[in-house]
Design a protein around this motif. Structure first.
Motif, PDB file in Angstrom:
ATOM      1  N   LEU A   1       0.826  -1.200   0.000  1.00 40.92           N
ATOM      2  CA  LEU A   1       0.000   0.000   0.000  1.00 40.92           C
ATOM      3  C   LEU A   1       0.864   1.256   0.000  1.00 40.92           C
ATOM      4  O   LEU A   1       0.592   2.203  -0.743  1.00 40.92           O
ATOM      5  CB  LEU A   1      -0.942  -0.022   1.207  1.00 40.92           C
ATOM      6  N   THR A   2       1.922   1.272   0.793  1.00 44.79           N
ATOM      7  CA  THR A   2       2.836   2.407   0.827  1.00 44.79           C
ATOM      8  C   THR A   2       3.500   2.605  -0.534  1.00 44.79           C
ATOM      9  O   THR A   2       3.603   3.732  -1.032  1.00 44.79           O
ATOM     10  CB  THR A   2       3.907   2.200   1.924  1.00 44.79           C
ATOM     11  N   GLU A   3       3.934   1.523  -1.142  1.00 39.55           N
ATOM     12  CA  GLU A   3       4.561   1.594  -2.465  1.00 39.55           C
ATOM     13  C   GLU A   3       3.577   2.109  -3.516  1.00 39.55           C
ATOM     14  O   GLU A   3       3.915   2.939  -4.347  1.00 39.55           O
ATOM     15  CB  GLU A   3       5.065   0.198  -2.860  1.00 39.55           C
ATOM     16  N   TYR A   4       2.332   1.650  -3.449  1.00 36.35           N
ATOM     17  CA  TYR A   4       1.311   2.097  -4.393  1.00 36.35           C
ATOM     18  C   TYR A   4       1.030   3.586  -4.222  1.00 36.35           C
ATOM     19  O   TYR A   4       0.915   4.314  -5.205  1.00 36.35           O
ATOM     20  CB  TYR A   4       0.023   1.292  -4.185  1.00 36.35           C
ATOM     21  N   GLU A   5       0.912   4.043  -2.979  1.00 40.29           N
ATOM     22  CA  GLU A   5       0.622   5.459  -2.745  1.00 40.29           C
ATOM     23  C   GLU A   5       1.770   6.347  -3.200  1.00 40.29           C
ATOM     24  O   GLU A   5       1.549   7.483  -3.619  1.00 40.29           O
ATOM     25  CB  GLU A   5       0.297   5.691  -1.267  1.00 40.29           C
ATOM     26  N   LYS A   6       3.012   5.839  -3.100  1.00 39.58           N
ATOM     27  CA  LYS A   6       4.153   6.597  -3.617  1.00 39.58           C
ATOM     28  C   LYS A   6       4.100   6.670  -5.135  1.00 39.58           C
ATOM     29  O   LYS A   6       4.343   7.710  -5.724  1.00 39.58           O
ATOM     30  CB  LYS A   6       5.474   5.931  -3.202  1.00 39.58           C
ATOM     31  N   GLN A   7       3.783   5.551  -5.754  1.00 39.29           N
ATOM     32  CA  GLN A   7       3.767   5.479  -7.212  1.00 39.29           C
ATOM     33  C   GLN A   7       2.565   6.207  -7.808  1.00 39.29           C
ATOM     34  O   GLN A   7       2.676   6.859  -8.843  1.00 39.29           O
ATOM     35  CB  GLN A   7       3.766   4.023  -7.655  1.00 39.29           C
ATOM     36  N   TYR A   8       1.418   6.106  -7.152  1.00 43.77           N
ATOM     37  CA  TYR A   8       0.193   6.735  -7.641  1.00 43.77           C
ATOM     38  C   TYR A   8      -0.374   7.623  -6.546  1.00 43.77           C
ATOM     39  O   TYR A   8      -1.153   7.173  -5.719  1.00 43.77           O
ATOM     40  CB  TYR A   8      -0.848   5.679  -8.023  1.00 43.77           C
TER      41      TYR A   8
ATOM     42  N   GLY B   1     -11.097   7.407 -11.003  1.00 43.23           N
ATOM     43  CA  GLY B   1     -10.887   8.381  -9.938  1.00 43.23           C
ATOM     44  C   GLY B   1     -11.399   9.748 -10.365  1.00 43.23           C
ATOM     45  O   GLY B   1     -11.643  10.013 -11.534  1.00 43.23           O
ATOM     46  N   SER B   2     -11.574  10.641  -9.401  1.00 41.03           N
ATOM     47  CA  SER B   2     -12.195  11.921  -9.721  1.00 41.03           C
ATOM     48  C   SER B   2     -11.389  12.800 -10.649  1.00 41.03           C
ATOM     49  O   SER B   2     -11.959  13.495 -11.465  1.00 41.03           O
ATOM     50  CB  SER B   2     -12.561  12.713  -8.493  1.00 41.03           C
ATOM     51  N   GLU B   3     -10.071  12.786 -10.528  1.00 42.85           N
ATOM     52  CA  GLU B   3      -9.275  13.675 -11.386  1.00 42.85           C
ATOM     53  C   GLU B   3      -9.480  13.347 -12.858  1.00 42.85           C
ATOM     54  O   GLU B   3      -9.718  14.239 -13.672  1.00 42.85           O
ATOM     55  CB  GLU B   3      -7.797  13.576 -11.020  1.00 42.85           C
TER      56      GLU B   3
END
Length: 177
Positions: free
Chosen positions: A56-63, A155-157
């Motif tokens: 999860l940490t890696e995903y949040e860094k990447q995205y 996602g919203s963006e």
């Protein structure tokens, strides 16, 4: 009682026991799997919760956060008129929306997005809700098919970017009522 040494499709079927070495390998694999399961869950410091949090940490860094806050209380698109958002929105539309709405948004299975008639609402707030939550077959109108929700896929963006592109092409999409 049937004959244990019968022949079927040219293959002679004998009722021979399994080799002893095969039985020991099979029994050993069961003992190993039980022992490993006990070790992993009781004595190992690296568990699935730790692995999940690392991923999860890696995903949040990447995205980074794909969801943007609504800029105003009236529900208007915060990216409306932004040239970079319009270009990204066109690319996202060509990737995700073209199969149902056609290459120029003229409608195929989904409704025409370039005409004056909006089936489920014509404001940014209404369109945003439709794209994010989708339209089930029970709400589909005028013989058009259902629409999948894009809350998790885009996602919203990205949804706001597609809406900015639509607004740049169709002036009938209004910011507010």
């Amino acid at each position: 009682m049937s004959d244990p040494n019968k022949e079927f499709d040219g293959i002679k079927q004998a009722d021979n026991p399994l080799p002893l070495w095969w039985k020991y390998v099979w029994l050993g694999s069961i003992v190993f799997s039980i022992g490993y399961t006990i070790y992993f869950h009781a004595y190992s410091v690296w568990g699935t919760e730790d692995f999940f949090s690392e991923q999860l940490t890696e995903y949040e860094k990447q995205y980074p956060n794909r969801n943007v806050a609504i800029a105003s209380t009236d529900g208007s698109n915060p990216l409306r008129g932004n040239a970079a958002a319009i270009a990204s929105g066109q690319q996202t539309f060509q990737t995700y929306c073209v199969a149902c709405h056609g290459p120029a948004g003229e409608g195929l299975i989904g409704p025409n997005l370039m005409d004056k008639q909006w089936i489920h609402g014509s404001t940014d707030k209404e369109i945003y809700e439709i794209v994010m939550k989708g339209i089930g077959p029970e709400k589909a109108k005028l013989g058009r098919g259902p629409m999948p929700p894009h809350e998790n896929s885009l996602g919203s963006e990205k949804v706001y970017q597609v809406m900015a592109w639509l607004a740049s092409r169709n002036p009938n999409l209004k910011a507010t009522k």
